[in-house]
Design a protein around this motif. Structure first.
Motif, mmCIF file in Angstrom:
data_model
loop_
_atom_site.group_PDB
_atom_site.id
_atom_site.type_symbol
_atom_site.label_atom_id
_atom_site.label_comp_id
_atom_site.label_asym_id
_atom_site.label_seq_id
_atom_site.Cartn_x
_atom_site.Cartn_y
_atom_site.Cartn_z
ATOM 1 N N UNK A 181 0.813 -1.218 0.000
ATOM 2 C CA UNK A 181 0.000 0.000 0.000
ATOM 3 C C UNK A 181 0.852 1.275 0.000
ATOM 4 N N UNK A 182 1.926 1.272 0.797
ATOM 5 C CA UNK A 182 2.723 2.485 0.952
ATOM 6 C C UNK A 182 3.991 2.484 0.110
ATOM 7 N N UNK A 183 4.553 1.302 -0.104
ATOM 8 C CA UNK A 183 5.803 1.215 -0.844
ATOM 9 C C UNK A 183 6.965 1.807 -0.061
ATOM 10 N N UNK A 184 8.146 1.741 -0.647
ATOM 11 C CA UNK A 184 9.339 2.282 0.014
ATOM 12 C C UNK A 184 9.201 3.787 0.253
ATOM 13 N N UNK A 185 8.642 4.500 -0.729
ATOM 14 C CA UNK A 185 8.541 5.951 -0.604
ATOM 15 C C UNK A 185 7.612 6.358 0.526
ATOM 16 N N UNK A 186 6.465 5.691 0.606
ATOM 17 C CA UNK A 186 5.507 6.020 1.660
ATOM 18 C C UNK A 186 6.050 5.739 3.041
ATOM 19 N N UNK A 187 6.690 4.577 3.212
ATOM 20 C CA UNK A 187 7.264 4.246 4.517
ATOM 21 C C UNK A 187 8.441 5.156 4.830
ATOM 22 N N UNK A 188 9.234 5.505 3.826
ATOM 23 C CA UNK A 188 10.353 6.413 4.049
ATOM 24 C C UNK A 188 9.867 7.752 4.585
ATOM 25 N N UNK A 189 8.765 8.243 4.051
ATOM 26 C CA UNK A 189 8.212 9.513 4.517
ATOM 27 C C UNK A 189 7.817 9.434 5.987
#
Length: 269
Positions: A163-171
């Motif tokens: 759902x979030x991907x690396x970018x979403x979790x990184x944020x």
């Protein structure tokens, strides 16, 4: 022995590993087997010097395990990933995504380079792995989880990653660590408080300036009993500290200032 900030000292480890190669008593091991390092200690969020430890374990023929339960999700962040330099040289790594992964408390995993490395954990039991049932298409449970019938929290991790991907979790990781740095700055600038150290992850240790251990423990219990704030506690060589482990990426500076005001208001005079 750890350093004052709670990390492994490479020189001390080198001495210990060298001593193991020259045992002083009969029956002592002649070759070191395993070194356990930490990427995000529970008390302070400190990270061991992983590249130096990897060099040492390789030189001494030992395996390196890294407990990255707390700090492992920094891998999602391009900004903070360098803090985990050397992690890829570990033979095994543990991750626990219930902190900087926002998962249920049981959502942990052990990462190994090859599935065959888990063979020693294989067990068979007739009531779970009936071969004829398996051949008939009925799945057994023992091979699905190390804990057999416990809930499959790995599914929740997978859904979050999808759902979030690396970018979403990184944020989320970056915002949470930024909040910890903001809180540390508020403490540093406040004359009534002292900061243990600037945070590596999202854990901030602080206390009223000059407070003894009894005072720190009393403040924490008062806030808990009144339902005003949940703070942890951490014992270090310099005494007891209040521990704020920030995990909400939506925390604002006003929230942090309010927490500091709460602690100040509950400090015994």
């Amino acid at each position: 022995l750890p350093t004052p900030d709670g990390t492994l000292d490479p020189h001390t480890l080198h001495t210990a590993l060298t001593d193991l190669r020259h045992p002083g008593s009969p029956g002592a091991p002649a070759v070191p087997v395993l070194v356990c390092a930490t990427a995000g200690t529970t008390d302070t969020g400190a990270i061991d010097p992983l590249p130096d430890l990897a060099d040492l374990t390789r030189a001494h023929g030992a395996r390196l395990h890294v407990d990255a339960a707390y700090g492992g999700p920094l891998l999602f962040s391009a900004t903070h990933r360098p803090l985990l330099d050397g992690l890829h040289r570990a033979h095994t790594v543990t991750l626990d995504l219930h902190k900087l992964g926002w998962q249920p408390v049981a959502a942990g995993l052990l990462a190994v380079p090859r599935a065959a490395d888990l063979a020693p954990l294989t067990h068979r039991a007739a009531y779970l792995n009936a071969d004829d049932d398996t051949e008939a298409g009925l799945p057994d449970l023992l091979g699905r989880s190390l804990r057999t019938t416990r809930r499959p929290d790995i599914l929740k991790m997978a859904v979050t990653l999808q759902a979030l991907g690396r970018t979403g979790l990184a944020d989320l990781v970056d915002r949470t660590l930024a909040a910890a740095r903001t809180f540390a700055g508020l403490i540093d600038d406040h004359p009534a408080f002292e900061l243990h150290s600037h945070p590596t992850l999202s854990t901030v240790l602080f206390r009223p300036t000059g407070a003894d251990d009894t005072t720190v423990a009393t403040i924490r219990r008062r806030l808990l009993h009144q339902g005003r704030a949940v703070l942890g506690r951490a014992a270090t060589p310099t005494g007891l500290w209040l521990k704020a482990t920030l995990l909400n990426p939506h925390t604002t500076t006003d929230d942090l200032a309010s927490l500091l005001k709460l602690v100040e208001g509950h400090t015994p005079r």
